[in-house]
Design a protein around this motif. Structure first.
Motif, PDB file in Angstrom:
ATOM      1  N   GLY A 111       0.834  -1.196   0.000  1.00 36.06           N
ATOM      2  CA  GLY A 111       0.000   0.000   0.000  1.00 36.06           C
ATOM      3  C   GLY A 111       0.864   1.239   0.000  1.00 36.06           C
ATOM      4  O   GLY A 111       2.094   1.155  -0.071  1.00 36.06           O
ATOM      5  N   SER A 112       0.215   2.403   0.082  1.00 33.20           N
ATOM      6  CA  SER A 112       0.956   3.670   0.102  1.00 33.20           C
ATOM      7  C   SER A 112       1.445   3.999   1.514  1.00 33.20           C
ATOM      8  O   SER A 112       2.467   4.651   1.671  1.00 33.20           O
ATOM      9  CB  SER A 112       0.067   4.821  -0.357  1.00 33.20           C
ATOM     10  N   GLY A 114      -5.277   0.635  11.506  1.00 32.86           N
ATOM     11  CA  GLY A 114      -5.964  -0.337  10.643  1.00 32.86           C
ATOM     12  C   GLY A 114      -4.953  -1.178   9.886  1.00 32.86           C
ATOM     13  O   GLY A 114      -5.070  -2.405   9.813  1.00 32.86           O
ATOM     14  N   ILE A 121       4.567   1.275  -1.704  1.00 29.47           N
ATOM     15  CA  ILE A 121       4.649   1.652  -3.122  1.00 29.47           C
ATOM     16  C   ILE A 121       5.184   3.069  -3.268  1.00 29.47           C
ATOM     17  O   ILE A 121       4.783   3.971  -2.530  1.00 29.47           O
ATOM     18  CB  ILE A 121       3.302   1.472  -3.855  1.00 29.47           C
ATOM     19  N   LYS A 151       1.159   9.960  -6.999  1.00 34.99           N
ATOM     20  CA  LYS A 151       0.349  10.191  -5.797  1.00 34.99           C
ATOM     21  C   LYS A 151       1.056  11.254  -4.962  1.00 34.99           C
ATOM     22  O   LYS A 151       2.247  11.132  -4.665  1.00 34.99           O
ATOM     23  CB  LYS A 151       0.154   8.884  -5.009  1.00 34.99           C
ATOM     24  N   LEU A 188       4.726  -2.087 -11.614  1.00 34.58           N
ATOM     25  CA  LEU A 188       3.637  -3.068 -11.547  1.00 34.58           C
ATOM     26  C   LEU A 188       3.798  -3.971 -10.320  1.00 34.58           C
ATOM     27  O   LEU A 188       4.860  -4.564 -10.117  1.00 34.58           O
ATOM     28  CB  LEU A 188       3.663  -3.904 -12.835  1.00 34.58           C
ATOM     29  N   LEU A 189       2.723  -4.082  -9.560  1.00 34.07           N
ATOM     30  CA  LEU A 189       2.758  -4.941  -8.364  1.00 34.07           C
ATOM     31  C   LEU A 189       3.162  -6.370  -8.731  1.00 34.07           C
ATOM     32  O   LEU A 189       3.971  -7.003  -8.055  1.00 34.07           O
ATOM     33  CB  LEU A 189       1.379  -4.927  -7.686  1.00 34.07           C
ATOM     34  N   ARG A 203      -4.500  -8.372   1.550  1.00 38.49           N
ATOM     35  CA  ARG A 203      -5.203  -7.082   1.484  1.00 38.49           C
ATOM     36  C   ARG A 203      -6.205  -7.037   2.625  1.00 38.49           C
ATOM     37  O   ARG A 203      -6.754  -8.063   3.013  1.00 38.49           O
ATOM     38  CB  ARG A 203      -5.949  -6.937   0.148  1.00 38.49           C
ATOM     39  N   ARG A 211     -12.192  -3.211   4.443  1.00 39.18           N
ATOM     40  CA  ARG A 211     -12.834  -2.422   5.507  1.00 39.18           C
ATOM     41  C   ARG A 211     -14.351  -2.437   5.396  1.00 39.18           C
ATOM     42  O   ARG A 211     -15.049  -2.434   6.373  1.00 39.18           O
ATOM     43  CB  ARG A 211     -12.337  -0.977   5.448  1.00 39.18           C
ATOM     44  N   TYR A 244     -13.456  -2.700  -5.705  1.00 38.78           N
ATOM     45  CA  TYR A 244     -12.118  -2.370  -6.185  1.00 38.78           C
ATOM     46  C   TYR A 244     -11.176  -3.559  -6.023  1.00 38.78           C
ATOM     47  O   TYR A 244     -10.403  -3.899  -6.926  1.00 38.78           O
ATOM     48  CB  TYR A 244     -11.645  -1.153  -5.385  1.00 38.78           C
ATOM     49  N   SER A 258      -5.999   6.783   5.626  1.00 44.18           N
ATOM     50  CA  SER A 258      -4.867   7.693   5.848  1.00 44.18           C
ATOM     51  C   SER A 258      -5.292   9.139   5.575  1.00 44.18           C
ATOM     52  O   SER A 258      -4.925  10.050   6.321  1.00 44.18           O
ATOM     53  CB  SER A 258      -3.699   7.310   4.950  1.00 44.18           C
ATOM     54  N   SER A 259      -6.072   9.356   4.503  1.00 46.49           N
ATOM     55  CA  SER A 259      -6.481  10.737   4.170  1.00 46.49           C
ATOM     56  C   SER A 259      -7.323  11.347   5.277  1.00 46.49           C
ATOM     57  O   SER A 259      -7.165  12.523   5.610  1.00 46.49           O
ATOM     58  CB  SER A 259      -7.342  10.782   2.911  1.00 46.49           C
TER      59      SER A 259
HETATM   60  N1  COA Z   1      -6.881   0.178   7.463  1.00 46.68           N
HETATM   61  C1  COA Z   1      -6.877   1.484   7.247  1.00 46.68           C
HETATM   62  N2  COA Z   1      -6.799   2.044   6.025  1.00 46.68           N
HETATM   63  C2  COA Z   1      -6.691   1.213   4.983  1.00 46.68           C
HETATM   64  C3  COA Z   1      -6.687  -0.171   5.142  1.00 46.68           C
HETATM   65  C4  COA Z   1      -6.788  -0.683   6.450  1.00 46.68           C
HETATM   66  N3  COA Z   1      -6.796  -1.991   6.684  1.00 46.68           N
HETATM   67  N4  COA Z   1      -6.598  -0.719   3.920  1.00 46.68           N
HETATM   68  C5  COA Z   1      -6.543   0.281   3.026  1.00 46.68           C
HETATM   69  N5  COA Z   1      -6.604   1.446   3.676  1.00 46.68           N
HETATM   70  C6  COA Z   1      -6.637   2.780   3.052  1.00 46.68           C
HETATM   71  C7  COA Z   1      -5.332   3.460   2.918  1.00 46.68           C
HETATM   72  O1  COA Z   1      -5.007   4.168   4.078  1.00 46.68           O
HETATM   73  C8  COA Z   1      -5.578   4.391   1.762  1.00 46.68           C
HETATM   74  O2  COA Z   1      -6.226   5.541   2.223  1.00 46.68           O
HETATM   75  P1  COA Z   1      -6.113   6.931   1.456  1.00 46.68           P
HETATM   76  O3  COA Z   1      -6.695   6.726   0.094  1.00 46.68           O
HETATM   77  O4  COA Z   1      -6.905   7.798   2.324  1.00 46.68           O
HETATM   78  O5  COA Z   1      -4.644   7.262   1.421  1.00 46.68           O
HETATM   79  C9  COA Z   1      -6.573   3.650   0.890  1.00 46.68           C
HETATM   80  O6  COA Z   1      -7.094   2.633   1.722  1.00 46.68           O
HETATM   81  C10 COA Z   1      -5.987   3.062  -0.348  1.00 46.68           C
HETATM   82  O7  COA Z   1      -4.862   2.296  -0.050  1.00 46.68           O
HETATM   83  P2  COA Z   1      -3.441   2.543  -0.738  1.00 46.68           P
HETATM   84  O8  COA Z   1      -2.480   1.859   0.112  1.00 46.68           O
HETATM   85  O9  COA Z   1      -3.184   3.969  -1.010  1.00 46.68           O
HETATM   86  O10 COA Z   1      -3.437   1.938  -2.127  1.00 46.68           O
HETATM   87  P3  COA Z   1      -4.379   1.068  -3.000  1.00 46.68           P
HETATM   88  O11 COA Z   1      -5.398   0.354  -2.205  1.00 46.68           O
HETATM   89  O12 COA Z   1      -4.845   1.961  -4.067  1.00 46.68           O
HETATM   90  O13 COA Z   1      -3.404  -0.043  -3.640  1.00 46.68           O
HETATM   91  C11 COA Z   1      -1.434  -1.030  -4.494  1.00 46.68           C
HETATM   92  C12 COA Z   1      -2.031  -0.082  -3.473  1.00 46.68           C
HETATM   93  C13 COA Z   1       0.047  -1.012  -4.324  1.00 46.68           C
HETATM   94  C14 COA Z   1      -1.952  -2.444  -4.245  1.00 46.68           C
HETATM   95  C15 COA Z   1      -1.880  -0.619  -5.923  1.00 46.68           C
HETATM   96  O14 COA Z   1      -1.785   0.788  -6.030  1.00 46.68           O
HETATM   97  C16 COA Z   1      -0.991  -1.241  -6.979  1.00 46.68           C
HETATM   98  O15 COA Z   1      -1.038  -2.423  -7.229  1.00 46.68           O
HETATM   99  N6  COA Z   1      -0.132  -0.416  -7.591  1.00 46.68           N
HETATM  100  C17 COA Z   1       0.889  -0.865  -8.575  1.00 46.68           C
HETATM  101  C18 COA Z   1       0.422  -0.683 -10.008  1.00 46.68           C
HETATM  102  C19 COA Z   1      -0.278  -1.941 -10.469  1.00 46.68           C
HETATM  103  O16 COA Z   1       0.244  -3.035 -10.415  1.00 46.68           O
HETATM  104  N7  COA Z   1      -1.491  -1.747 -11.009  1.00 46.68           N
HETATM  105  C20 COA Z   1      -2.312  -2.831 -11.468  1.00 46.68           C
HETATM  106  C21 COA Z   1      -3.120  -3.399 -10.326  1.00 46.68           C
HETATM  107  S1  COA Z   1      -4.168  -4.692 -10.882  1.00 46.68           S
END
Ligand code: COA
Length: 162
Positions: free
Chosen positions: A9-10, A17, A37, A42, A73-74, A88, A91, A98, A130-131
């Protein structure tokens, strides 16, 4: 359960959480890597290094947890790193739409046998993002108990600097 797992994640910044998922996953799998990541598109409050430092500090008591960063790419990171599983957190039902899309796309891209695994977030953290934490702290609201104390201090300092 065995295996080399990745939780990604970011983490801008890590919340309780995220920590809840990390603790639970670290008990389920042999080895867990927290993969931060590095996504230049971002607009993060914390640098890559700051995000990694905070996570390392918070997970230092968990012996089988490592922290790393990746770009691009992940699936490339997962395949080249030899991971067996990607964890993953879910919540709410809104996360599901998604996550299923991402898991199904990743299933095509991951090496054979690599699985996406989902853990339900504990209810006390299901509303956190996080936001939202950053917004509350920036407006001088109380976020105690929602992020690790060390993270809360870093967010407060960051908003003082900015
Ligand atoms: N508790 C609290 N918050 C949580 C949580 C938890 N258990 N799980 C997720 N979140 C929140 C995060 O804090 C974040 O909040 P924000 O948007 O307010 O910052 C939000 O959920 C999104 O999570 P984030 O970690 O920013 O990223 P993501 O869910 O968009 O995914 C990757 C991250 C790395 C998995 C994804 O961006 C990725 O795969 N990137 C690489 C490019 C790629 O391969 N793309 C093709 C994918 S098929």
């Amino acid at each position: 359960m065995t295996g080399k797992a990745l939780y990604t994640g970011s983490f801008d910044p890590m919340t309780n959480g995220h920590l809840d998922i990390i603790r639970r996953a670290s008990r389920m799998f042999d080895e867990l890597t927290v993969g931060v990541i590095v996504n230049p598109s971002k607009n993060c409050l914390f640098t890559e290094q700051e995000r990694v430092e905070m996570i390392k500090e918070v997970v230092k008591d968990l012996e089988n947890v490592k922290v790393d960063t990746f770009k691009g790419l992940l699936a490339d990171y997962v395949n080249s790193g030899g991971f067996d599983l990607v964890v993953r957190g879910l919540r709410a039902t809104t996360d599901f739409e998604y996550e299923i899309q991402m898991a199904q796309m990743n299933a095509r891209l991951f090496n054979d046998g690599v699985e996406s695994v989902f853990l339900m977030t504990s209810p006390e953290y299901s509303f956190i993002s996080s936001s939202m934490i950053k917004e509350v702290v920036s407006l001088h609201g109380d976020a105690e108990g929602l992020v690790p104390d060390v993270v809360l201090q870093r967010i407060i300092e960051k908003f003082k600097e900015n």
